[in-house]
Design a protein around this motif. Structure first.
Motif, PDB file in Angstrom:
ATOM      1  N   VAL A  30      46.232  30.550  28.706  1.00  0.00           N
ATOM      2  CA  VAL A  30      46.237  29.096  28.485  1.00  0.00           C
ATOM      3  C   VAL A  30      45.859  28.344  29.750  1.00  0.00           C
ATOM      4  CG1 VAL A  30      47.694  27.116  27.877  1.00  0.00           C
ATOM      5  CG2 VAL A  30      47.907  29.257  26.611  1.00  0.00           C
ATOM      6  N   ASN A  31      46.368  28.758  30.895  1.00  0.00           N
ATOM      7  CA  ASN A  31      46.068  28.053  32.152  1.00  0.00           C
ATOM      8  C   ASN A  31      44.593  28.155  32.522  1.00  0.00           C
ATOM      9  OD1 ASN A  31      48.729  27.171  32.552  1.00  0.00           O
ATOM     10  ND2 ASN A  31      49.274  29.120  33.492  1.00  0.00           N
ATOM     11  N   LEU A  32      44.032  29.330  32.379  1.00  0.00           N
ATOM     12  CA  LEU A  32      42.606  29.516  32.648  1.00  0.00           C
ATOM     13  C   LEU A  32      41.787  28.637  31.715  1.00  0.00           C
ATOM     14  CD1 LEU A  32      40.182  31.054  33.934  1.00  0.00           C
ATOM     15  CD2 LEU A  32      40.469  32.731  32.090  1.00  0.00           C
ATOM     16  N   ALA A  33      42.128  28.650  30.441  1.00  0.00           N
ATOM     17  CA  ALA A  33      41.402  27.849  29.451  1.00  0.00           C
ATOM     18  C   ALA A  33      41.482  26.365  29.797  1.00  0.00           C
ATOM     19  CB  ALA A  33      41.970  28.112  28.056  1.00  0.00           C
ATOM     20  N   GLN A  34      42.656  25.898  30.157  1.00  0.00           N
ATOM     21  CA  GLN A  34      42.825  24.474  30.462  1.00  0.00           C
ATOM     22  C   GLN A  34      42.052  24.073  31.713  1.00  0.00           C
ATOM     23  OE1 GLN A  34      44.568  22.382  28.279  1.00  0.00           O
ATOM     24  NE2 GLN A  34      43.358  20.973  29.470  1.00  0.00           N
ATOM     25  N   ASP A  35      42.095  24.903  32.733  1.00  0.00           N
ATOM     26  CA  ASP A  35      41.353  24.600  33.961  1.00  0.00           C
ATOM     27  C   ASP A  35      39.845  24.538  33.690  1.00  0.00           C
ATOM     28  OD1 ASP A  35      43.708  24.507  35.398  1.00  0.00           O
ATOM     29  OD2 ASP A  35      43.446  26.486  36.310  1.00  0.00           O
ATOM     30  N   ALA A  36      39.349  25.515  32.946  1.00  0.00           N
ATOM     31  CA  ALA A  36      37.916  25.545  32.640  1.00  0.00           C
ATOM     32  C   ALA A  36      37.523  24.362  31.752  1.00  0.00           C
ATOM     33  CB  ALA A  36      37.565  26.867  31.958  1.00  0.00           C
ATOM     34  N   ASN A  67      31.746  29.477  30.192  1.00  0.00           N
ATOM     35  CA  ASN A  67      31.074  30.046  31.365  1.00  0.00           C
ATOM     36  C   ASN A  67      31.884  29.846  32.638  1.00  0.00           C
ATOM     37  OD1 ASN A  67      28.944  30.985  29.827  1.00  0.00           O
ATOM     38  ND2 ASN A  67      27.701  29.165  30.169  1.00  0.00           N
ATOM     39  N   ASP A  68      32.552  28.699  32.757  1.00  0.00           N
ATOM     40  CA  ASP A  68      33.399  28.450  33.927  1.00  0.00           C
ATOM     41  C   ASP A  68      34.572  29.427  33.951  1.00  0.00           C
ATOM     42  OD1 ASP A  68      34.062  26.605  36.255  1.00  0.00           O
ATOM     43  OD2 ASP A  68      35.914  26.515  35.085  1.00  0.00           O
ATOM     44  N   ALA A  69      35.185  29.654  32.801  1.00  0.00           N
ATOM     45  CA  ALA A  69      36.311  30.597  32.729  1.00  0.00           C
ATOM     46  C   ALA A  69      35.849  32.011  33.094  1.00  0.00           C
ATOM     47  CB  ALA A  69      36.935  30.572  31.335  1.00  0.00           C
ATOM     48  N   ARG A  70      34.702  32.413  32.581  1.00  0.00           N
ATOM     49  CA  ARG A  70      34.171  33.744  32.933  1.00  0.00           C
ATOM     50  C   ARG A  70      33.909  33.851  34.424  1.00  0.00           C
ATOM     51  NH1 ARG A  70      29.244  34.902  29.082  1.00  0.00           N
ATOM     52  NH2 ARG A  70      28.457  35.150  31.178  1.00  0.00           N
ATOM     53  N   ARG A  71      33.355  32.792  35.022  1.00  0.00           N
ATOM     54  CA  ARG A  71      33.098  32.795  36.468  1.00  0.00           C
ATOM     55  C   ARG A  71      34.412  32.934  37.237  1.00  0.00           C
ATOM     56  NH1 ARG A  71      33.911  29.312  40.116  1.00  0.00           N
ATOM     57  NH2 ARG A  71      34.266  27.605  38.665  1.00  0.00           N
ATOM     58  N   ARG A  72      35.430  32.218  36.800  1.00  0.00           N
ATOM     59  CA  ARG A  72      36.736  32.307  37.460  1.00  0.00           C
ATOM     60  C   ARG A  72      37.319  33.706  37.359  1.00  0.00           C
ATOM     61  NH1 ARG A  72      39.532  26.869  37.743  1.00  0.00           N
ATOM     62  NH2 ARG A  72      37.924  25.373  37.134  1.00  0.00           N
ATOM     63  N   LEU A  73      37.179  34.335  36.196  1.00  0.00           N
ATOM     64  CA  LEU A  73      37.683  35.700  36.028  1.00  0.00           C
ATOM     65  C   LEU A  73      36.922  36.690  36.907  1.00  0.00           C
ATOM     66  CD1 LEU A  73      38.276  35.843  32.169  1.00  0.00           C
ATOM     67  CD2 LEU A  73      40.014  35.875  33.982  1.00  0.00           C
ATOM     68  N   ARG A  74      35.589  36.538  36.953  1.00  0.00           N
ATOM     69  CA  ARG A  74      34.790  37.432  37.817  1.00  0.00           C
ATOM     70  C   ARG A  74      35.193  37.269  39.277  1.00  0.00           C
ATOM     71  NH1 ARG A  74      30.397  35.785  34.613  1.00  0.00           N
ATOM     72  NH2 ARG A  74      29.756  34.352  36.248  1.00  0.00           N
ATOM     73  N   ALA A  76      38.049  36.179  40.495  1.00  0.00           N
ATOM     74  CA  ALA A  76      39.396  36.726  40.710  1.00  0.00           C
ATOM     75  C   ALA A  76      39.344  38.248  40.784  1.00  0.00           C
ATOM     76  CB  ALA A  76      40.342  36.273  39.599  1.00  0.00           C
ATOM     77  N   GLY A  77      38.536  38.878  39.943  1.00  0.00           N
ATOM     78  CA  GLY A  77      38.389  40.328  39.985  1.00  0.00           C
ATOM     79  C   GLY A  77      37.782  40.790  41.294  1.00  0.00           C
ATOM     80  N   LEU A  78      36.771  40.081  41.761  1.00  0.00           N
ATOM     81  CA  LEU A  78      36.149  40.421  43.038  1.00  0.00           C
ATOM     82  C   LEU A  78      37.150  40.271  44.187  1.00  0.00           C
ATOM     83  CD1 LEU A  78      33.681  41.121  44.768  1.00  0.00           C
ATOM     84  CD2 LEU A  78      33.110  38.684  44.757  1.00  0.00           C
ATOM     85  N   GLU A  79      37.913  39.189  44.171  1.00  0.00           N
ATOM     86  CA  GLU A  79      38.916  38.982  45.219  1.00  0.00           C
ATOM     87  C   GLU A  79      39.952  40.100  45.215  1.00  0.00           C
ATOM     88  OE1 GLU A  79      40.361  35.060  44.401  1.00  0.00           O
ATOM     89  OE2 GLU A  79      38.611  34.096  45.303  1.00  0.00           O
ATOM     90  N   ARG A  80      40.384  40.541  44.027  1.00  0.00           N
ATOM     91  CA  ARG A  80      41.356  41.645  43.946  1.00  0.00           C
ATOM     92  C   ARG A  80      40.766  42.928  44.515  1.00  0.00           C
ATOM     93  NH1 ARG A  80      42.522  39.239  38.996  1.00  0.00           N
ATOM     94  NH2 ARG A  80      41.117  40.683  37.932  1.00  0.00           N
ATOM     95  N   ARG A  81      39.505  43.218  44.180  1.00  0.00           N
ATOM     96  CA  ARG A  81      38.865  44.433  44.693  1.00  0.00           C
ATOM     97  C   ARG A  81      38.733  44.383  46.211  1.00  0.00           C
ATOM     98  NH1 ARG A  81      35.914  43.473  40.125  1.00  0.00           N
ATOM     99  NH2 ARG A  81      34.105  42.683  41.254  1.00  0.00           N
ATOM    100  N   ILE A  82      38.368  43.246  46.742  1.00  0.00           N
ATOM    101  CA  ILE A  82      38.236  43.110  48.197  1.00  0.00           C
ATOM    102  C   ILE A  82      39.588  43.301  48.869  1.00  0.00           C
ATOM    103  CG2 ILE A  82      37.774  41.458  50.061  1.00  0.00           C
ATOM    104  CD1 ILE A  82      35.504  40.353  48.261  1.00  0.00           C
ATOM    105  N   LEU A  83      40.621  42.672  48.338  1.00  0.00           N
ATOM    106  CA  LEU A  83      41.956  42.822  48.924  1.00  0.00           C
ATOM    107  C   LEU A  83      42.433  44.266  48.851  1.00  0.00           C
ATOM    108  CD1 LEU A  83      43.725  39.584  47.665  1.00  0.00           C
ATOM    109  CD2 LEU A  83      43.070  40.147  50.015  1.00  0.00           C
ATOM    110  N   ARG A  84      42.190  44.929  47.730  1.00  0.00           N
ATOM    111  CA  ARG A  84      42.592  46.328  47.586  1.00  0.00           C
ATOM    112  C   ARG A  84      41.866  47.198  48.592  1.00  0.00           C
ATOM    113  NH1 ARG A  84      41.059  47.374  42.194  1.00  0.00           N
ATOM    114  NH2 ARG A  84      42.037  45.502  41.474  1.00  0.00           N
ATOM    115  N   SER A  85      40.576  46.976  48.794  1.00  0.00           N
ATOM    116  CA  SER A  85      39.820  47.809  49.733  1.00  0.00           C
ATOM    117  C   SER A  85      40.281  47.555  51.162  1.00  0.00           C
ATOM    118  CB  SER A  85      38.321  47.560  49.599  1.00  0.00           C
ATOM    119  OG  SER A  85      37.972  46.294  50.093  1.00  0.00           O
ATOM    120  N   ARG A  86      40.637  46.328  51.473  1.00  0.00           N
ATOM    121  CA  ARG A  86      41.126  46.039  52.831  1.00  0.00           C
ATOM    122  C   ARG A  86      42.490  46.663  53.065  1.00  0.00           C
ATOM    123  NH1 ARG A  86      39.109  39.868  54.026  1.00  0.00           N
ATOM    124  NH2 ARG A  86      36.913  40.444  54.114  1.00  0.00           N
ATOM    125  N   ARG A  87      43.344  46.654  52.035  1.00  0.00           N
ATOM    126  CA  ARG A  87      44.653  47.300  52.192  1.00  0.00           C
ATOM    127  C   ARG A  87      44.483  48.787  52.389  1.00  0.00           C
ATOM    128  NH1 ARG A  87      47.126  45.537  47.153  1.00  0.00           N
ATOM    129  NH2 ARG A  87      46.246  43.499  47.199  1.00  0.00           N
TER     130      ARG A  87
END
Length: 97
Positions: A30-36, A67-74, A76-87
């Motif tokens: 719901v939050n993602l949908a509302q923001d987008a 499209n905005d929601a999909r961009r936000r999800l992509r 967020a996924g990229l940020e998680r992968r970067i953080l995981r690789s740095r850890r």
């Protein structure tokens, strides 16, 4: 108040609840949908003269929000992968030890 602003307000009152529900169901968040949707409605208001003249302003706003929601999800996924690789990098001992 300008006529196009009144028209936007009328459209918004009628379309916003349905769009929010549709996007929340599409993304399961719901939050993602509302923001987008808020972002898409903001863009629609800025261009309302052109958007209102379209065959379906509601479809345009839905597409922009989707499209905005999909961009936000992509992103967020990229940020998680970067953080995981740095850890992982910070946990490994230096080479040669």
């Amino acid at each position: 108040m300008a006529q196009h602003a009144v028209d936007f307000e009328e459209w918004y009152r009628g379309a916003h609840p349905r769009l929010g529900t549709s996007l929340a169901l599409a993304f399961g968040d719901v939050n993602l949908a509302q923001d987008a949707l808020d972002e898409a409605c903001s863009r629609a208001l800025e261009r309302w003269d052109r958007v209102a003249a379209m065959q379906s302003p509601t479809a345009w706003v839905y597409t922009v929000a989707f499209n905005d929601a999909r961009r936000r999800l992509r992103r967020a996924g990229l940020e998680r992968r970067i953080l995981r690789s740095r850890r992982t990098e910070s946990v490994q001992p230096p080479a040669g030890e």
